[in-house]
Scaffold this motif. Structure first.
Motif, PDB file in Angstrom:
ATOM      1  N   GLU A  28      24.851 -21.717  -0.607  1.00 15.22           N
ATOM      2  CA  GLU A  28      26.142 -21.206  -0.142  1.00 15.22           C
ATOM      3  C   GLU A  28      26.764 -22.151   0.884  1.00 15.22           C
ATOM      4  N   ARG A  69      21.623 -17.470  -6.236  1.00 16.99           N
ATOM      5  CA  ARG A  69      23.032 -17.841  -6.431  1.00 16.99           C
ATOM      6  C   ARG A  69      23.245 -19.323  -6.151  1.00 16.99           C
ATOM      7  N   GLY A  70      24.090 -19.938  -6.949  1.00 19.07           N
ATOM      8  CA  GLY A  70      24.543 -21.289  -6.657  1.00 19.07           C
ATOM      9  C   GLY A  70      23.560 -22.409  -6.927  1.00 19.07           C
ATOM     10  N   ARG A 362      27.296 -11.809   0.899  1.00 13.80           N
ATOM     11  CA  ARG A 362      27.243 -13.213   1.281  1.00 13.80           C
ATOM     12  C   ARG A 362      26.216 -13.409   2.390  1.00 13.80           C
ATOM     13  N   THR A 374      30.823 -18.641  -4.155  1.00  8.57           N
ATOM     14  CA  THR A 374      29.448 -18.490  -4.611  1.00  8.57           C
ATOM     15  C   THR A 374      29.409 -18.398  -6.128  1.00  8.57           C
TER      16      THR A 374
END
Length: 408
Positions: A28, A69-70, A362, A374
């Motif tokens: 992030e 994520r990401g 987040r 994201t």
């Protein structure tokens, strides 16, 4: 937008939530996080079929999305010599190696610190574990329910003594997520140290140490006094000694928490907001000393006052109060909390199934008031070919590795 980790590459050989959560935070913040997964099974957590008694949709797997994520996923069999050799090639391009495998597995598959440092002496080596990388239990595994909640004392302290037994951990990956943030902070400090001195360090964070840090003030108090604090059974009323510190039931069964640690400056404000302004002139409650002496009588007044109006009324009415308070919300309430939404606490990522976006929380640090966009978590081995081509591997070699089952 400010991507404070742009240009940093994290090589992650980890699964479940605790350590991968650190990779998610760093992603992030702009880091390129390469997640190594088994070419057939992937991260073991991908195979979960239920979560808290609810069936898991593998295409909308929130316990995969939250800590991954990401990232980019590369399928690589580290039990093979060719897989290990390729891991070392990737390590040469990385700033940080991140793992939560136990020492025996790290040695067996040759990705312990000495093996990774042989490929890249300048790499930061970050380990997450249940109980730490030293001592007689360094080889013992565990999850946040065992190491963070149960063994740390956190769970017992949160459980009222009147109950038949201690409460179980009610939130999945609770300590994992906190611990992942601790690792991300440690990695950030290690990168700064390397930039300043040229030294690459090893760092360790355990779930046990995460629990002890979270409970640090209570642990220090317990060691000082010999008394272990325990949570109280829920009731409408104040904590002993301070009527402006406690949980109060509303007419419809909701709860408002007052948390005014220094009650003196707020006496008139609170009593006025609760519809009993005359109480502020009562000698029993007019000063902080008197109020704390007569806390039980003041608490009884507040119990009656709160019980006269519903939760929604108090939630709105107390917004003009100067005291410290909060509505007791559910996890689902937070998704519509105007203050949480104003601070971008919920982000959306595309769903693999093409349906509605998946809402994620987040990471807690925001830079320049802007939330970094994201992306969803990768499917297992999703980026193997594109990443290896980016690394400079010839297609013939990739095909040979795929044929041999070394990569997916």
């Amino acid at each position: 937008m400010t991507q404070v980790m742009k240009g940093v590459r994290i090589l992650e050989v980890a699964q479940f939530t605790f350590v991968p959560a650190a990779g998610a935070v760093l992603a992030e913040w702009g880091a390129d996080v390469i997640k190594i997964e088994h070419p057939v099974r992937g991260d073991t957590q991908r195979g979960f079929v239920n979560l808290g008694g609810q069936k898991v949709d593998p295409l909308r797997h929130t316990l995969i999305e939250h800590p991954n994520r990401g990232k980019r996923s590369v399928g690589l069999d580290l039990s093979t010599a060719d897989g290990q050799a390729l891991l070392y090639e990737i390590a040469k391009t990385a700033d940080v190696f991140l793992t939560n495998y136990l020492p025996a597995a790290r040695q067996k598959h040759r990705f312990d610190v000495e093996h990774i440092r042989a490929a890249n002496p300048n790499i930061i080596y970050a380990r997450g574990s249940a109980y730490g990388d030293k001592g007689p239990e360094r080889e013992v595994g565990g999850f946040d329910n065992t190491a963070f909640w149960t063994r740390s004392g956190v769970g017992l302290s949160m459980s009222p003594a009147e109950l038949e037994g201690p409460l179980s951990q009610g939130i999945p990956a609770f300590g994992d997520s906190i611990g992942g943030m601790n690792i991300a902070g440690g990695i950030s400090a290690a990168l700064f140290h390397r930039a300043q001195t040229g030294q690459a360090v090893e760092l360790d964070v355990s779930l046990l140490s995460t629990g002890w840090w979270a409970a640090g003030a209570a642990i220090s108090q317990a060691t000082e006094t010999g008394v272990v604090g325990r949570n109280r059974m829920p009731s409408s009323g104040a904590s002993p000694g301070n009527p402006f510190l406690g949980s109060y039931r509303t007419a419809d069964g909701g709860t408002i928490v007052l948390n005014t640690l220094t009650p003196g400056p707020y006496i008139r404000d609170i009593f006025q907001h609760l519809g009993v302004p005359e109480a502020a002139d009562d000698p029993r409650f007019a000063t902080a000393e008197a109020l704390m002496t007569n806390w039980a009588e003041a608490s009884a007044l507040l119990v009656i006052a709160f019980s006269k109006q519903p939760f929604a009324y108090w939630r709105q009415h107390l917004k003009t109060s100067k005291c410290q308070w909060a509505p007791f919300q559910s996890l689902l309430d937070l998704t519509t909390d105007e203050q949480a939404l104003a601070n971008d606490m919920i982000v959306e990522v595309e769903a693999i199934d093409g349906g509605a976006p998946i809402k994620l929380v987040r990471s807690p640090v925001q830079f320049d008031h802007v939330t970094h966009p994201t992306e969803r978590s990768p499917q297992a081995s999703e980026h193997t070919e594109t990443f290896l081509l980016e690394m400079g591997l010839e297609w013939d070699r990739i095909e040979a590795l795929k044929t041999a089952g070394v990569v997916a």
